[in-house]
Design a protein around this motif. Structure first.
Motif, PDB file in Angstrom:
ATOM      1  N   GLN A 163      -9.606  -4.397   0.618  1.00 26.89           N
ATOM      2  CA  GLN A 163      -9.480  -5.732   0.021  1.00 26.89           C
ATOM      3  C   GLN A 163      -8.812  -5.666  -1.342  1.00 26.89           C
ATOM      4  N   ARG A 164      -9.148  -4.633  -2.123  1.00 31.05           N
ATOM      5  CA  ARG A 164      -8.491  -4.490  -3.435  1.00 31.05           C
ATOM      6  C   ARG A 164      -6.991  -4.294  -3.271  1.00 31.05           C
ATOM      7  N   GLN A 165      -6.597  -3.510  -2.277  1.00 28.31           N
ATOM      8  CA  GLN A 165      -5.169  -3.299  -2.059  1.00 28.31           C
ATOM      9  C   GLN A 165      -4.487  -4.564  -1.570  1.00 28.31           C
ATOM     10  N   ARG A 166      -5.172  -5.387  -0.791  1.00 26.22           N
ATOM     11  CA  ARG A 166      -4.605  -6.658  -0.357  1.00 26.22           C
ATOM     12  C   ARG A 166      -4.398  -7.595  -1.549  1.00 26.22           C
ATOM     13  N   VAL A 167      -5.338  -7.576  -2.473  1.00 24.70           N
ATOM     14  CA  VAL A 167      -5.172  -8.356  -3.695  1.00 24.70           C
ATOM     15  C   VAL A 167      -3.955  -7.847  -4.467  1.00 24.70           C
ATOM     16  N   ALA A 168      -3.802  -6.520  -4.537  1.00 23.98           N
ATOM     17  CA  ALA A 168      -2.653  -5.941  -5.241  1.00 23.98           C
ATOM     18  C   ALA A 168      -1.343  -6.342  -4.579  1.00 23.98           C
ATOM     19  N   VAL A 169      -1.309  -6.384  -3.240  1.00 25.10           N
ATOM     20  CA  VAL A 169      -0.096  -6.806  -2.538  1.00 25.10           C
ATOM     21  C   VAL A 169       0.201  -8.271  -2.839  1.00 25.10           C
ATOM     22  N   ALA A 170      -0.831  -9.125  -2.825  1.00 23.27           N
ATOM     23  CA  ALA A 170      -0.621 -10.540  -3.151  1.00 23.27           C
ATOM     24  C   ALA A 170      -0.080 -10.694  -4.564  1.00 23.27           C
ATOM     25  N   ARG A 171      -0.636  -9.944  -5.499  1.00 21.69           N
ATOM     26  CA  ARG A 171      -0.144  -9.998  -6.882  1.00 21.69           C
ATOM     27  C   ARG A 171       1.312  -9.539  -6.953  1.00 21.69           C
ATOM     28  N   ALA A 172       1.640  -8.478  -6.217  1.00 19.49           N
ATOM     29  CA  ALA A 172       3.009  -7.962  -6.232  1.00 19.49           C
ATOM     30  C   ALA A 172       4.006  -8.956  -5.662  1.00 19.49           C
ATOM     31  N   LEU A 173       3.587  -9.707  -4.658  1.00 18.52           N
ATOM     32  CA  LEU A 173       4.506 -10.617  -3.976  1.00 18.52           C
ATOM     33  C   LEU A 173       4.602 -11.997  -4.614  1.00 18.52           C
ATOM     34  N   LEU A 174       3.629 -12.372  -5.417  1.00 19.99           N
ATOM     35  CA  LEU A 174       3.522 -13.755  -5.865  1.00 19.99           C
ATOM     36  C   LEU A 174       4.788 -14.235  -6.577  1.00 19.99           C
ATOM     37  N   GLY A 175       5.379 -13.387  -7.407  1.00 21.32           N
ATOM     38  CA  GLY A 175       6.569 -13.774  -8.149  1.00 21.32           C
ATOM     39  C   GLY A 175       7.876 -13.552  -7.405  1.00 21.32           C
ATOM     40  N   ARG A 176       7.806 -13.194  -6.117  1.00 23.03           N
ATOM     41  CA  ARG A 176       9.001 -12.917  -5.306  1.00 23.03           C
ATOM     42  C   ARG A 176       9.928 -11.939  -6.041  1.00 23.03           C
ATOM     43  N   PRO A 177       9.447 -10.725  -6.317  1.00 23.75           N
ATOM     44  CA  PRO A 177      10.221  -9.783  -7.134  1.00 23.75           C
ATOM     45  C   PRO A 177      11.420  -9.204  -6.379  1.00 23.75           C
ATOM     46  N   ASP A 178      12.331  -8.609  -7.139  1.00 27.84           N
ATOM     47  CA  ASP A 178      13.483  -7.928  -6.547  1.00 27.84           C
ATOM     48  C   ASP A 178      13.073  -6.619  -5.876  1.00 27.84           C
ATOM     49  N   LEU A 179      12.020  -5.999  -6.374  1.00 24.41           N
ATOM     50  CA  LEU A 179      11.624  -4.674  -5.901  1.00 24.41           C
ATOM     51  C   LEU A 179      10.110  -4.564  -5.944  1.00 24.41           C
ATOM     52  N   ILE A 180       9.531  -4.030  -4.864  1.00 26.06           N
ATOM     53  CA  ILE A 180       8.111  -3.691  -4.826  1.00 26.06           C
ATOM     54  C   ILE A 180       7.989  -2.178  -4.792  1.00 26.06           C
ATOM     55  N   VAL A 181       7.242  -1.610  -5.730  1.00 30.92           N
ATOM     56  CA  VAL A 181       7.033  -0.168  -5.767  1.00 30.92           C
ATOM     57  C   VAL A 181       5.576   0.120  -5.427  1.00 30.92           C
ATOM     58  N   ALA A 182       5.368   1.089  -4.554  1.00 29.55           N
ATOM     59  CA  ALA A 182       4.027   1.431  -4.080  1.00 29.55           C
ATOM     60  C   ALA A 182       3.837   2.941  -4.218  1.00 29.55           C
ATOM     61  N   ASP A 183       2.878   3.354  -5.028  1.00 29.30           N
ATOM     62  CA  ASP A 183       2.643   4.775  -5.301  1.00 29.30           C
ATOM     63  C   ASP A 183       1.385   5.221  -4.560  1.00 29.30           C
ATOM     64  N   GLU A 184       1.573   5.926  -3.449  1.00 32.90           N
ATOM     65  CA  GLU A 184       0.477   6.402  -2.602  1.00 32.90           C
ATOM     66  C   GLU A 184      -0.508   5.264  -2.294  1.00 32.90           C
ATOM     67  N   PRO A 185      -0.034   4.131  -1.793  1.00 32.02           N
ATOM     68  CA  PRO A 185      -0.930   2.969  -1.657  1.00 32.02           C
ATOM     69  C   PRO A 185      -2.048   3.151  -0.644  1.00 32.02           C
ATOM     70  N   THR A 186      -1.887   4.091   0.309  1.00 31.49           N
ATOM     71  CA  THR A 186      -2.927   4.304   1.318  1.00 31.49           C
ATOM     72  C   THR A 186      -3.784   5.522   1.008  1.00 31.49           C
ATOM     73  N   GLY A 187      -3.532   6.175  -0.114  1.00 32.82           N
ATOM     74  CA  GLY A 187      -4.189   7.450  -0.395  1.00 32.82           C
ATOM     75  C   GLY A 187      -5.696   7.381  -0.475  1.00 32.82           C
ATOM     76  N   ALA A 188      -6.243   6.251  -0.931  1.00 35.96           N
ATOM     77  CA  ALA A 188      -7.692   6.124  -1.095  1.00 35.96           C
ATOM     78  C   ALA A 188      -8.343   5.295   0.002  1.00 35.96           C
ATOM     79  N   LEU A 189      -7.595   5.003   1.080  1.00 37.38           N
ATOM     80  CA  LEU A 189      -8.099   4.133   2.138  1.00 37.38           C
ATOM     81  C   LEU A 189      -8.443   4.918   3.391  1.00 37.38           C
ATOM     82  N   ASP A 190      -9.378   4.374   4.193  1.00 41.59           N
ATOM     83  CA  ASP A 190      -9.620   4.956   5.508  1.00 41.59           C
ATOM     84  C   ASP A 190      -8.451   4.612   6.418  1.00 41.59           C
ATOM     85  N   SER A 191      -8.416   5.224   7.602  1.00 42.17           N
ATOM     86  CA  SER A 191      -7.246   5.095   8.468  1.00 42.17           C
ATOM     87  C   SER A 191      -6.998   3.646   8.898  1.00 42.17           C
ATOM     88  N   GLU A 192      -8.074   2.898   9.182  1.00 35.58           N
ATOM     89  CA  GLU A 192      -7.910   1.513   9.622  1.00 35.58           C
ATOM     90  C   GLU A 192      -7.351   0.645   8.498  1.00 35.58           C
TER      91      GLU A 192
END
Length: 263
Positions: A163-192
């Motif tokens: 859920q925290r990562q979903r919030v981070a994705v929403a924050r990243a997308l809200l301003g319709r940026p030119d570039l989204i950068v993701a640094d090991e975004p799944t590293g702390a998540l379970d497989s699902e």
């Protein structure tokens, strides 16, 4: 007399693919004189717009340094970083801060949410700092699509990692940026949760026309992207289009062995 020249003309060439960002001969060094570490060593890289690119390589290969330079969080020792047509190295501090806020979206391994703000306040943070109101329809679409409509009043400590990562994705997308950068975004998540997040990043490109560049060690995550760029010792060591897990593993193994990257 009719001419046959029309039959001999070359077909019209396809329009060039616009670039979301470029690294041009980038060098980034750290440390004092006599103890310098060169994290990036003359690296050049083009990132086409509306594509999902993975950056891979061993620890210390320069992946995160490259990502931070592309996002304007770090500045090269020499060389140039272009965000669209904007040379980040030519911006003063205020303009660089505005470019990071308005043109780059960030998704980090831990979400990087402010703990004292609710999920909704974290999503709106960039707009709040810029003293503008979020686009309500777009914000509503994002939180509904991301499945966090009922979590907007919760603090980050009350959310799961996914859920925290979903919030981070929403924050990243809200301003319709030119570039989204993701640094090991799944590293702390379970497989699902990790698979769900990757599907969302994939949708950012396919459905919303965003550009995503992601640092990862995970061949499963890399296989979701359009292209994998391999780094070794701060330099580009090869790339892989339309990656699969097996091909990514083969290329990473060759890179680790110091062999040439397979064609």
């Amino acid at each position: 007399m009719t001419s046959d020249l029309g039959d001999l003309r070359s077909p019209p060439s396809a329009p060039p693919v616009p670039l979301a960002a470029r690294a041009i001969d980038v060098v980034r060094e750290y440390g004092d004189t006599g103890n310098r570490v060169r994290a990036l060593d003359g690296l050049s890289l083009d990132l086409p717009a509306r594509r999902f690119t993975a950056i891979m390589g061993a620890s210390g290969s320069g992946k995160s340094t490259l990502l931070h330079c592309l996002a304007g969080l770090d500045q090269p020792t020499s060389g140039r970083i272009l965000l669209g047509d904007t040379d980040l190295g030519r911006l003063d501090d205020a303009a660089l801060t505005a470019a990071r806020r308005d043109r780059v979206g960030f998704v980090f391994q831990d979400g990087n949410l402010l703990p004292h703000l609710t999920a909704g306040e974290n999503i709106d943070l960039g707009a709040s700092l810029a003293r503008r109101r979020p686009e309500r329809g777009w914000r509503a679409e994002l939180v509904e699509r991301l499945g966090i409509s009922d979590r907007l009043r919760h603090l980050p400590a009350q959310l799961s990692g996914g859920q925290r990562q979903r919030v981070a994705v929403a924050r990243a997308l809200l301003g319709r940026p030119d570039l989204i950068v993701a640094d090991e975004p799944t590293g702390a998540l379970d497989s699902e949760s990790g698979s769900s997040l990757l599907a969302l990043l994939r949708a950012c490109v396919d459905e919303y026309g965003q550009t995503v560049v992601m640092v990862t060690h995970d061949p499963v995550a890399a296989a979701v992207t359009d292209e994998v760029v391999l780094l070794r010792d701060g330099r580009a060591a090869g790339s892989l289009s339309s990656p699969t897990r097996g091909r990514v593993l083969e290329h990473v193994a060759a890179l680790a062995a110091g062999a040439g990257v397979p064609a």
